[in-house]
Design an enzyme around this catalytic site. Sequence first.
Site, mmCIF file in Angstrom:
data_model
loop_
_atom_site.group_PDB
_atom_site.id
_atom_site.type_symbol
_atom_site.label_atom_id
_atom_site.label_comp_id
_atom_site.label_asym_id
_atom_site.label_seq_id
_atom_site.Cartn_x
_atom_site.Cartn_y
_atom_site.Cartn_z
ATOM 1 N N TRP B 141 0.848 -1.187 0.000
ATOM 2 C CA TRP B 141 0.000 0.000 0.000
ATOM 3 C C TRP B 141 0.894 1.252 0.000
ATOM 4 O O TRP B 141 1.853 1.345 0.767
ATOM 5 C CB TRP B 141 -0.883 -0.023 1.237
ATOM 6 C CG TRP B 141 -1.814 1.116 1.420
ATOM 7 C CD1 TRP B 141 -2.626 1.695 0.476
ATOM 8 C CD2 TRP B 141 -2.054 1.836 2.632
ATOM 9 N NE1 TRP B 141 -3.355 2.709 1.036
ATOM 10 C CE2 TRP B 141 -3.034 2.814 2.370
ATOM 11 C CE3 TRP B 141 -1.547 1.734 3.939
ATOM 12 C CZ2 TRP B 141 -3.516 3.692 3.332
ATOM 13 C CZ3 TRP B 141 -2.025 2.601 4.907
ATOM 14 C CH2 TRP B 141 -3.002 3.579 4.602
ATOM 15 N N ASP B 222 -1.136 -6.088 9.165
ATOM 16 C CA ASP B 222 -2.066 -5.039 8.744
ATOM 17 C C ASP B 222 -3.324 -5.775 8.286
ATOM 18 O O ASP B 222 -3.295 -6.477 7.277
ATOM 19 C CB ASP B 222 -1.462 -4.209 7.606
ATOM 20 C CG ASP B 222 -2.351 -3.032 7.220
ATOM 21 O OD1 ASP B 222 -1.910 -2.192 6.413
ATOM 22 O OD2 ASP B 222 -3.499 -2.937 7.717
ATOM 23 N N LYS B 258 -13.480 -0.907 5.615
ATOM 24 C CA LYS B 258 -14.124 -1.675 4.548
ATOM 25 C C LYS B 258 -15.154 -2.662 5.070
ATOM 26 O O LYS B 258 -16.258 -2.718 4.562
ATOM 27 C CB LYS B 258 -13.081 -2.457 3.731
ATOM 28 C CG LYS B 258 -12.273 -1.602 2.799
ATOM 29 C CD LYS B 258 -11.056 -1.018 3.477
ATOM 30 C CE LYS B 258 -10.168 -0.263 2.522
ATOM 31 N NZ LYS B 258 -9.134 0.492 3.273
#
Lengths: 462, 412
Positions: B141, B222, B258
């Site tokens: 990311w 993560d 999300k």
Amino acid sequence: MASAMLSLASASPSASLSLQENLKISWKRGTSSRINFLGSDFSKTKSFTRTSMTVAVKVSRFNDITMAPPDPILGVSEAFKADTHEMKLNLGVGAYRTEDLQPYVLNVVKKAENLMLEREENKEYLPIEGLAAFNKVTAELMFGADNALIQQQRVATVQGLSGTGSLRLAAALMERYFSGAKVLISSPTWGNHKNIFNDARVPWSEYRYYDPKTVGLDFDGMISDIKAAPDGSFVLLHGCAHNPTGIDPTPEQWEKIADVIQEKNHIPFFDVAYQGFASGSLDEDASSVRLFAARGMELLVAQSYSKNLGLYAERIGAINIVCASSDAAARVKSQLKRLARPMYSNPPIHGARIVSNVVGNPELFNEWKEEMEMMAGRIKSVRQKLYDSLCAKDKSGKDWSFILKQIGMFSFTGLNITQSENMTNKWHVYMTKDGRISLAGLSSAKCEYLADAIVDSYHNVK
Amino acid sequence: MSASSDHANSVFASVVQAPEDPILGVTVAYNKDPSPDKLNLGVGAYRTEEGKPLVLKVVRKAEQLLVNDPSRVKEYLPITGLADFNKLSAKLIFGADSLAIQENRVTTVQCLSGTGSLRVGAEFLARHYHQRTIYIPQPTWGNHPKVFTLAGLSVKTYRYYSPNTRGLDFQGLLEDLGSAPAGAIVLLHACAHNPTGVDPTSDQWEQIRQLMRSKGLLPFFDSAYQGFASGSLDADAASVRMFVADGGECLAAQSYAKNMGLYGERVGALSIICKTAEVASRVESQLKLVIRPMYSNPPIHGASIVATVLKDRDLYNEWTVELKAMADRIISMRKQLFDALQARGTPGDWSHILKQIGMFTFTGLNANQVAFMTKEYHIYMTSDGRISMAGLSSRTVPNLTEAIHAAVSSVA
């Protein structure tokens, strides 16, 4: 408690399937309780067998970490909660309480939240700089909607995590672009200011502010120390209702402070956590900032809506940087965004929407002003009552009028550490060790008790 | 005072214009585009089949409960956040029966979504951990390197994605982690690797675990897609639980952006699993010292929503159903895009679209091809060729197919 154990080795599907696929298959064929409900201690969940310990680390790698001391301000509430004494009083953290000593959610906030629910707004990411509608109204509130600054687009406004987060963004900018420049902070100041600048690696030094002899402002000391600092230093100023002392410069003194800051090419940095909450008037409480802005100075202003809109836990505020040109403001804003992105990506929407709904709606805005006057009014009236009680109970002739002269949520009592400790240990009055009490946490009903405690601590404890 | 003061008089004269954030900047560019056919496949935010943002029903219900509750106040949360939320979050990721939780070896603090959790964890490590290097997968990311660098860690990479296979470079990964200094921190995507969508198999995870434990490498997970990747909350946490089960220490950053659609509320948690309860308690006290000068205490709204949902049996069950529906829609978009490219006869092997998992597909398109697709077809995506499947619908698959076909056929 027996739990259904899933051993990876016994999963018959091929190991070349993804881990998720493996588990889905075993999961489906396994237990009847397929929903893993977290609300209770549910034992029928899958877990892994303890694989053999090929772990090289036997002792915790965090073993040398020491226990940090509790936060001096927030830790007070924790201690208060633990106390069972019936007369206990929490005058620690600056959170407004009603006369019944209950937390207060403003009516306009409830209305705004209901409006927001009705509208069924989405929860998409805000831009890094925050909610545009919020940024617009917050700058207008601070500088005045018709201020030329705003028309000329010379203010870079970025939504921040209340006052703390806004200060921290500014500090990060200072560290990156004003390397070596230091910030001058008042002695005393809010306990967290030093932590913020330390963590941001911005050097700081103090300017004299509080005079214990007069329980007032050491104005000459303040001017002198600001003059003595290297040119181009940042000067952290409390816009109104100085925390912890409650002592503010007069308008004339503000002019002189502005004079010396301009002489030295210092950069004023206002912390405004009480706009509207101090005097009851939003415009009056903004006058120091507007005075400096009117002189054409570049300056920084950190705002918080924790107190004046009672949005403590929503973490809503802003950092505003007034620049000499709109081009500079655009560049500065872009760099503030660059600092926010690796800290939290973008700020939380809820509080920002509440503020923009309240401030942007004339009816709600007026209602807000009334509620704010009510809150400020209650604090002024307990100041008066406390003062009256102190005068009645203290026959020594000591002048307690500083209580009336101070403004805002706090009063600097002048009590030293041992005396403050006596307040807590003997009287169960919780306050910070610097002698600061939060009048927002005081009810009329308790003024006499508090006066007894203060008189005892002041006279009988050294 | 005139507005036209020259720049020379500004103390900010040396402040340059920063470039737009590469990921969030895609949406900025998309918004500016007037074309009615434009398609935003940039940022990873879920969209419905109609192309609209989605607020989960269960979230609306929870919010209604919260807003209507007369006893609710807005007092400051503790520095570590909402206690219920923290406990429930730990159970969600580590499992309700996790021994680490039962033994009080886990400290969990509420943070600002995934980013905030990573930043607080990294700041803590930079101050208190003896090894200040973190290994991040190549690619990862876009925000990861900046988060860790600003926190005070030095960043190195380990091989991860193999462009040739469009899959995992497992040998490269093992070699690079194998040659890392003992004790180094290693960032692991718990599932649905961003941007590639390529995850290790269970066998591979086990090997990674053994290697890391033998070298005392510190795992920092993560977890931004638990439940969102496969549709199963447990399956998507399997990698994390594997490490926790061996009794070792690790960090985990969780995001509810999300999987609960709470993007803008900034809800997440950082958990640190320690060898003993006593160490966990000291670690927590130090986490507070990182948080207090950053933002004092975290925002209440999103965390309250999460806690409300997680602690109520019915809401929790409803959530799992809505979560699975989102995951399933994405999986079906993968199939549709793959089938469309096959039908179109687009050159190349597109099976990676089906094999990759999670919100994103690493298409393998290069920067020139991406630029072409944006210019000619108004398709917005990040220049590394990553597309958000969550932004696709049955209606827009044909346009994307055409664009990809044209790009690979005409642009080198």
